[in-house]
Design a protein around this motif. Sequence first.
Motif, PDB file in Angstrom:
ATOM      1  N   HIS A 345     -42.090  12.651 -11.767  1.00 30.23           N
ATOM      2  CA  HIS A 345     -41.516  12.424 -10.579  1.00 30.23           C
ATOM      3  C   HIS A 345     -39.978  12.456 -10.821  1.00 30.23           C
ATOM      4  N   SER A 346     -39.501  13.697 -11.238  1.00 29.96           N
ATOM      5  CA  SER A 346     -37.998  13.749 -11.494  1.00 29.96           C
ATOM      6  C   SER A 346     -37.493  13.954 -10.100  1.00 29.96           C
ATOM      7  N   LEU A 347     -36.221  13.529  -9.799  1.00 25.74           N
ATOM      8  CA  LEU A 347     -35.656  13.860  -8.382  1.00 25.74           C
ATOM      9  C   LEU A 347     -34.634  14.703  -8.353  1.00 25.74           C
ATOM     10  N   SER A 348     -34.723  15.730  -9.272  1.00 25.88           N
ATOM     11  CA  SER A 348     -33.716  16.643  -9.039  1.00 25.88           C
ATOM     12  C   SER A 348     -34.278  18.111  -9.555  1.00 25.88           C
ATOM     13  N   GLU A 349     -33.455  19.109  -9.615  1.00 23.13           N
ATOM     14  CA  GLU A 349     -33.919  20.552 -10.156  1.00 23.13           C
ATOM     15  C   GLU A 349     -35.093  20.908  -9.557  1.00 23.13           C
ATOM     16  N   SER A 376     -34.142  21.580   0.464  1.00 22.81           N
ATOM     17  CA  SER A 376     -33.092  21.290  -0.457  1.00 22.81           C
ATOM     18  C   SER A 376     -33.565  20.373  -1.645  1.00 22.81           C
ATOM     19  N   THR A 377     -32.767  20.292  -2.812  1.00 27.90           N
ATOM     20  CA  THR A 377     -33.054  19.636  -3.957  1.00 27.90           C
ATOM     21  C   THR A 377     -31.544  19.117  -4.653  1.00 27.90           C
ATOM     22  N   HIS A 378     -31.753  17.797  -5.130  1.00 23.51           N
ATOM     23  CA  HIS A 378     -30.381  17.369  -5.777  1.00 23.51           C
ATOM     24  C   HIS A 378     -30.579  18.420  -7.084  1.00 23.51           C
ATOM     25  N   THR A 379     -29.231  18.593  -7.626  1.00 24.06           N
ATOM     26  CA  THR A 379     -28.917  19.278  -8.920  1.00 24.06           C
ATOM     27  C   THR A 379     -27.941  18.794  -9.444  1.00 24.06           C
ATOM     28  N   ASN A 380     -28.124  18.769 -10.886  1.00 25.73           N
ATOM     29  CA  ASN A 380     -26.928  18.292 -11.778  1.00 25.73           C
ATOM     30  C   ASN A 380     -25.783  19.393 -11.777  1.00 25.73           C
ATOM     31  N   LEU A 381     -24.578  19.225 -11.497  1.00 24.24           N
ATOM     32  CA  LEU A 381     -23.389  20.229 -11.282  1.00 24.24           C
ATOM     33  C   LEU A 381     -23.108  20.787 -12.692  1.00 24.24           C
ATOM     34  N   SER A 382     -23.686  20.082 -13.666  1.00 22.23           N
ATOM     35  CA  SER A 382     -23.312  20.606 -15.130  1.00 22.23           C
ATOM     36  C   SER A 382     -24.016  21.940 -15.507  1.00 22.23           C
ATOM     37  N   ASN A 383     -25.317  22.078 -14.745  1.00 25.03           N
ATOM     38  CA  ASN A 383     -26.188  23.226 -14.938  1.00 25.03           C
ATOM     39  C   ASN A 383     -25.600  24.501 -14.240  1.00 25.03           C
ATOM     40  N   TRP A 384     -24.460  24.459 -13.607  1.00 24.08           N
ATOM     41  CA  TRP A 384     -23.859  25.525 -13.030  1.00 24.08           C
ATOM     42  C   TRP A 384     -22.479  26.044 -13.277  1.00 24.08           C
ATOM     43  N   ARG A 385     -22.055  25.641 -14.962  1.00 24.14           N
ATOM     44  CA  ARG A 385     -20.838  25.868 -15.071  1.00 24.14           C
ATOM     45  C   ARG A 385     -20.480  27.494 -15.442  1.00 24.14           C
ATOM     46  N   SER A 386     -20.939  28.285 -16.267  1.00 23.96           N
ATOM     47  CA  SER A 386     -20.556  29.493 -16.413  1.00 23.96           C
ATOM     48  C   SER A 386     -21.327  30.563 -15.234  1.00 23.96           C
ATOM     49  N   LYS A 387     -20.951  31.451 -15.086  1.00 28.06           N
ATOM     50  CA  LYS A 387     -21.277  32.598 -14.280  1.00 28.06           C
ATOM     51  C   LYS A 387     -22.784  33.153 -14.746  1.00 28.06           C
ATOM     52  N   THR A 392     -28.400  32.994 -13.410  1.00 24.34           N
ATOM     53  CA  THR A 392     -29.889  32.736 -13.918  1.00 24.34           C
ATOM     54  C   THR A 392     -30.642  31.563 -13.429  1.00 24.34           C
ATOM     55  N   TYR A 393     -29.866  30.388 -13.343  1.00 29.71           N
ATOM     56  CA  TYR A 393     -30.380  29.195 -12.987  1.00 29.71           C
ATOM     57  C   TYR A 393     -30.638  29.165 -11.574  1.00 29.71           C
ATOM     58  N   LYS A 394     -29.755  30.053 -10.696  1.00 34.26           N
ATOM     59  CA  LYS A 394     -29.930  30.083  -9.345  1.00 34.26           C
ATOM     60  C   LYS A 394     -31.507  30.792  -8.943  1.00 34.26           C
ATOM     61  N   LYS A 395     -31.654  31.725  -9.634  1.00 42.22           N
ATOM     62  CA  LYS A 395     -32.844  32.534  -9.421  1.00 42.22           C
ATOM     63  C   LYS A 395     -34.177  31.643 -10.068  1.00 42.22           C
ATOM     64  N   GLN A 396     -33.900  31.153 -10.961  1.00 44.78           N
ATOM     65  CA  GLN A 396     -35.067  30.098 -11.539  1.00 44.78           C
ATOM     66  C   GLN A 396     -35.311  29.258 -10.383  1.00 44.78           C
ATOM     67  N   LEU A 397     -34.367  28.338 -10.245  1.00 42.87           N
ATOM     68  CA  LEU A 397     -34.668  27.160  -9.171  1.00 42.87           C
ATOM     69  C   LEU A 397     -34.996  27.621  -7.896  1.00 42.87           C
ATOM     70  N   SER A 398     -34.494  28.700  -7.486  1.00 37.82           N
ATOM     71  CA  SER A 398     -35.107  29.052  -6.179  1.00 37.82           C
ATOM     72  C   SER A 398     -36.610  29.483  -6.255  1.00 37.82           C
ATOM     73  N   GLN A 399     -37.127  30.089  -7.277  1.00 35.89           N
ATOM     74  CA  GLN A 399     -38.288  30.419  -7.083  1.00 35.89           C
ATOM     75  C   GLN A 399     -39.196  29.080  -7.379  1.00 35.89           C
ATOM     76  N   PHE A 400     -38.727  28.247  -8.132  1.00 36.73           N
ATOM     77  CA  PHE A 400     -39.461  26.874  -8.522  1.00 36.73           C
ATOM     78  C   PHE A 400     -39.528  26.229  -6.957  1.00 36.73           C
ATOM     79  N   MET A 401     -38.468  26.218  -6.212  1.00 35.05           N
ATOM     80  CA  MET A 401     -38.559  25.462  -4.855  1.00 35.05           C
ATOM     81  C   MET A 401     -39.481  26.246  -4.003  1.00 35.05           C
TER      82      MET A 401
END
Length: 499
Positions: A345-349, A376-387, A392-401
Amino acid sequence: MKEHVVIVGGGIGGLTSAAFLVKNGYDVTVLEASTEWGGCAGKFSRGPYTFPVGATLGMGFEPGGIHYELLNKLGIPLPENELLSNVMDIHFDSKTLHYFKDKNQYLEELFKHFPHLKTNITAFYQEVWKIGAEVKKLMLKMPVLPPVTWQEWLTLLRTIEITSFTLIPYIREPLNKLLTKHQLSEESEFIALLDSQLIDSMQTTSKECSAIIGAFALSIYHEGAFYVNGGLYELSHRLTDFIKHNGGKLFKKAKVVNIKKQEKQFKLTDIRNRAWLADQVVCNLPVPNLINLLEPSIVKHLSSRYHTKKQEIHWGTMTLYIALKEDIIPDQTPLFQQILQGEEHSLSEGHHLFLSLSKKGDIKRAPAGFRTLTVSTHTNLSNWRSKQQYDTYKKQLSQFMLEGVKLIIPQLEEGLVYLIEGAPRAWERFTGRHNGMVGGFPQTYQNTLFNSLSHRSGINNLWVCGDSVFPGAGTISVSISGYHVAQSIMKQTKNPVHP
């Protein structure tokens, strides 16, 4: 000579402030960085499809509600809306719960899913709703917290009723204390249900959320939740029309990049090197954005609490904007839904999704035969630091959503017409919010009520509204903050707010 007020940011808070000021004879200019009004409750369009940027579920439009009352004071008609008897569906891995407006109906729904907790849940909600009712009585009188001037203290004292003192035991407590009291603190699925509501409105969970503000958040759905035709941006359009009609000036694509003091006035400069002079400045901005705009010589005069709050951690958001064929949407699909993926029951990502579907026939959002959907989902901004990490994370999270969405719209891929992935940088570009932050400060005891940021910045004639100051996040709260600023300016300049 009229006081000239410049408002930086055309979100709901800034526009509310502007509307009350022009109504009372002030010379008002609103400067908005983007091409749309409404800020986090704004919109954007792609072809025939219109998408709400962020906020979608309408609150406070019922008689006695905040938006109802404020718009009534201005003489502005309400946007076309529909009161929802079933506010939303909340999907767990093994069950779906209907969140009904009617309290008794909602309790019966809870008893179906948590029959062994009937007595505990009943006692918990009786206490929560009692607290919420007291908070609502105070909110409708719109006192300022924390009070700074003697007028604000006097208004607060006049607001308090005998029954208001029943809130005192809860002031420093988290909502979790009530769960413990009613022997619910170990009921993980029930807590996940509460937290799924709190994370969207309070930006935190029951473990840390202020008991008083959290109880109000858990009560307000039962006052009235609304689908607004077109979207909540309709509220901003009504406000901008009113401002124009009453002589106010509004500029889009006017991103302010510098504010400095020039004798007794402020000078504001935008990205195209246009300049405005103002007697009063209202900033409808998060704290980091505000501080970045001010000349260093001004920043040092900000209230110390503004400097402290600059470092506060905020959530980011990932949002999917989807256009789809109507015929693949199952019959009776609610307009608002939440999906909780996973046993933890995580509330993000992507583990917690909030879905907003346009209403059938709402051609302001999509042409006949099509609907728009935001996820929409909440996300930890530290997961988005480097290009590299970002892409990579954008693609993975989009698919999971998308996999989560298919749990309730199995034929999603067959009906998908348009998909836009809105990651934190896109949110930052559109709203201008520092690092793509969303939702204001988490509504913990440290950030609420007497610990909130005042709309008084500490700098004479520089004011702040929006979700960084009291009362906090959401269109109801930012509207109140804009009203507070207008009141304060009028009282300071001896021009009282009309009743």
